[in-house]
Enzyme design. Structure first.
Site, PDB file in Angstrom:
ATOM      1  CG  ASP A  25     -40.402 -63.417 -98.737  1.00  0.00           C
ATOM      2  OD1 ASP A  25     -39.626 -63.097 -97.806  1.00  0.00           O
ATOM      3  OD2 ASP A  25     -40.180 -64.364 -99.510  1.00  0.00           O
TER       4      ASP A  25
ATOM      5  CE1 TYR B  51     -34.815 -68.899 -85.028  1.00  0.00           C
ATOM      6  CE2 TYR B  51     -33.880 -69.505 -82.900  1.00  0.00           C
ATOM      7  CZ  TYR B  51     -34.901 -68.933 -83.653  1.00  0.00           C
ATOM      8  OH  TYR B  51     -35.994 -68.394 -83.002  1.00  0.00           O
TER       9      TYR B  51
HETATM   10  N1  LIG Z   1     -41.480 -70.628 -80.666  1.00  0.00           N
HETATM   11  C1  LIG Z   1     -40.360 -70.419 -80.005  1.00  0.00           C
HETATM   12  O1  LIG Z   1     -39.958 -71.237 -79.162  1.00  0.00           O
HETATM   13  C2  LIG Z   1     -39.572 -69.149 -80.253  1.00  0.00           C
HETATM   14  C3  LIG Z   1     -38.642 -68.774 -79.285  1.00  0.00           C
HETATM   15  C4  LIG Z   1     -37.896 -67.609 -79.476  1.00  0.00           C
HETATM   16  C5  LIG Z   1     -38.100 -66.838 -80.607  1.00  0.00           C
HETATM   17  N2  LIG Z   1     -39.004 -67.238 -81.550  1.00  0.00           N
HETATM   18  C6  LIG Z   1     -39.168 -66.348 -82.694  1.00  0.00           C
HETATM   19  O2  LIG Z   1     -40.492 -65.865 -82.705  1.00  0.00           O
HETATM   20  C7  LIG Z   1     -40.885 -65.537 -84.046  1.00  0.00           C
HETATM   21  C8  LIG Z   1     -42.213 -66.185 -84.345  1.00  0.00           C
HETATM   22  O3  LIG Z   1     -42.052 -67.598 -84.307  1.00  0.00           O
HETATM   23  P1  LIG Z   1     -43.231 -68.616 -83.947  1.00  0.00           P
HETATM   24  O4  LIG Z   1     -42.756 -69.428 -82.819  1.00  0.00           O
HETATM   25  O5  LIG Z   1     -44.522 -67.902 -83.870  1.00  0.00           O
HETATM   26  O6  LIG Z   1     -43.156 -69.545 -85.243  1.00  0.00           O
HETATM   27  P2  LIG Z   1     -44.252 -69.900 -86.340  1.00  0.00           P
HETATM   28  O7  LIG Z   1     -43.596 -70.867 -87.235  1.00  0.00           O
HETATM   29  O8  LIG Z   1     -45.531 -70.266 -85.679  1.00  0.00           O
HETATM   30  O9  LIG Z   1     -44.474 -68.498 -87.094  1.00  0.00           O
HETATM   31  C9  LIG Z   1     -43.502 -67.909 -87.906  1.00  0.00           C
HETATM   32  C10 LIG Z   1     -44.215 -67.179 -89.048  1.00  0.00           C
HETATM   33  O10 LIG Z   1     -43.223 -66.471 -89.814  1.00  0.00           O
HETATM   34  C11 LIG Z   1     -43.596 -66.597 -91.166  1.00  0.00           C
HETATM   35  N3  LIG Z   1     -42.436 -66.407 -92.042  1.00  0.00           N
HETATM   36  C12 LIG Z   1     -41.362 -67.222 -92.231  1.00  0.00           C
HETATM   37  N4  LIG Z   1     -40.547 -66.701 -93.150  1.00  0.00           N
HETATM   38  C13 LIG Z   1     -41.117 -65.535 -93.574  1.00  0.00           C
HETATM   39  C14 LIG Z   1     -40.749 -64.536 -94.502  1.00  0.00           C
HETATM   40  N5  LIG Z   1     -39.636 -64.647 -95.274  1.00  0.00           N
HETATM   41  N6  LIG Z   1     -41.559 -63.459 -94.665  1.00  0.00           N
HETATM   42  C15 LIG Z   1     -42.692 -63.345 -93.932  1.00  0.00           C
HETATM   43  N7  LIG Z   1     -43.097 -64.249 -93.044  1.00  0.00           N
HETATM   44  C16 LIG Z   1     -42.314 -65.346 -92.861  1.00  0.00           C
HETATM   45  C17 LIG Z   1     -44.173 -68.005 -91.292  1.00  0.00           C
HETATM   46  O11 LIG Z   1     -44.990 -68.128 -92.450  1.00  0.00           O
HETATM   47  C18 LIG Z   1     -44.942 -68.137 -89.986  1.00  0.00           C
HETATM   48  O12 LIG Z   1     -46.293 -67.758 -90.110  1.00  0.00           O
HETATM   49  C19 LIG Z   1     -39.734 -65.995 -84.938  1.00  0.00           C
HETATM   50  O13 LIG Z   1     -38.916 -64.899 -85.271  1.00  0.00           O
HETATM   51  C20 LIG Z   1     -38.982 -66.974 -84.065  1.00  0.00           C
HETATM   52  O14 LIG Z   1     -37.639 -67.083 -84.439  1.00  0.00           O
HETATM   53  C21 LIG Z   1     -39.757 -68.357 -81.395  1.00  0.00           C
END
Ligand SMILES: NC(=O)c1ccc[n+]([C@@H]2O[C@H](COP(=O)([O-])OP(=O)(O)OC[C@H]3O[C@@H](n4cnc5c(N)ncnc54)[C@H](O)[C@@H]3O)[C@@H](O)[C@H]2O)c1
Length: 245
Positions: free
Chosen positions: A53, A144
């Site tokens: 975490d 966010y």
């Molecule tokens: N999907 C999008 O459109 C998008 C766009 C821009 C940026 N992002 C960023 O990309 C990154 C990955 O997002 P994603 O789209 O793969 O989402 P996702 O929800 O598929 O994956 C996010 C992962 O982070 C983990 N997580 C959450 N809180 C946590 C913590 N405290 N400690 C450890 N792990 C934790 C979750 O368990 C999950 O597996 C994030 O930082 C998100 O903000 C996503």
């Protein structure tokens, strides 16, 4: 130069949409990868899987111990863990803001601090996953976007501090646009009529369609590799031209 032969990497949030693609791309480029998430991810491609975490200092201590034991050092850290809260600024309370800041900014800060001693002997590369929500207005993601903007600012300061180390550690960001992962599903569901919302979002950027996790992963490999030896403090925007408008 885009190869990562024998380089060691730690990816946070490795069980998510971007995280799985990043682990896979790092492994394909020749890296040895530790995949971490809240619960230890079941990732057969990773050399190490661990429960981490990112908001908990004790978890980072445990991760450093495991990485030291199994890798001996760390070349690459990808701060990718994250979540979103779909609220505009009127609905956002301090608890929302603190939770988002704890993961996106606090988690990356703890990660960079933990990685430093493991990178000191060989230098390294850190990539922080930001978002276009930290660059341009994203009204339903007010806190966010604030957390991602803060992460971008933090990354630049760390990049300058770590450029002075010998050997240096490079620190860069990637700011993706919308990508079809569990996070986007959650945002679309919170906004109601998820299919209609996703259809609308997919048509908002000049290059139609969503960014893919594989595109983000390819950019991670580039920034982590020696091909980017003089790239630090940068923010690589991958958004189909969304923020150029
Ligand atoms: N999907 C999008 O459109 C998008 C766009 C821009 C940026 N992002 C960023 O990309 C990154 C990955 O997002 P994603 O789209 O793969 O989402 P996702 O929800 O598929 O994956 C996010 C992962 O982070 C983990 N997580 C959450 N809180 C946590 C913590 N405290 N400690 C450890 N792990 C934790 C979750 O368990 C999950 O597996 C994030 O930082 C998100 O903000 C996503």
């Amino acid at each position: 130069m885009l190869q990562l032969a024998e380089k060691t990497a730690l990816v946070t949030g490795a069980d998510g949409g971007f995280g799985r693609a990043i682990v896979s791309a790092l492994v394909k480029a020749g890296g040895r990868v530790a995949a971490s998430d809240l619960a230890s991810p079941l990732n057969p491609e990773a050399q190490i899987t661990l429960s981490l975490d990112v908001t908990r200092p004790d978890d980072w201590v445990g991760a450093v111990q495991q990485l030291t034991k199994q890798f001996g050092h760390l070349d690459i850290l990808i701060n990718n863990a994250g979540f979103a809260i779909t609220k505009d600024f009127r609905e956002t309370d301090l608890d929302d803001l603190e939770r988002l800041m704890a993961v996106h900014v606090g988690g990356a800060l703890l990660g960079m601090q933990a990685a430093l001693p493991l990178m000191r002997s060989r230098g390294g590369a850190i990539v922080n996953i930001c978002s276009i929500a930290g660059l341009v207005a994203a009204p339903p993601l007010a806190a966010y976007g604030a957390a991602k903007a803060a992460l971008r600012g933090l990354s630049k300061s760390v990049a300058v501090t770590c450029a002075e180390l010998d050997p240096p550690i490079r620190v860069n960001c990637i700011s993706p646009g919308f990508a079809e992962t569990a996070m986007l599903d959650g945002i679309a569901a919170a906004l109601g009529e998820p299919d209609r919302v996703k259809d609308k979002l997919g048509r908002r950027q000049p290059l139609p369609g969503f960014v893919t996790p594989q595109e983000v992963a390819a950019a991670v490999v580039y920034l982590a590799s020696d091909a980017a030896a003089h790239v630090t403090g940068a923010d690589l925007v991958i958004d189909g031209g969304y923020s150029a408008q």
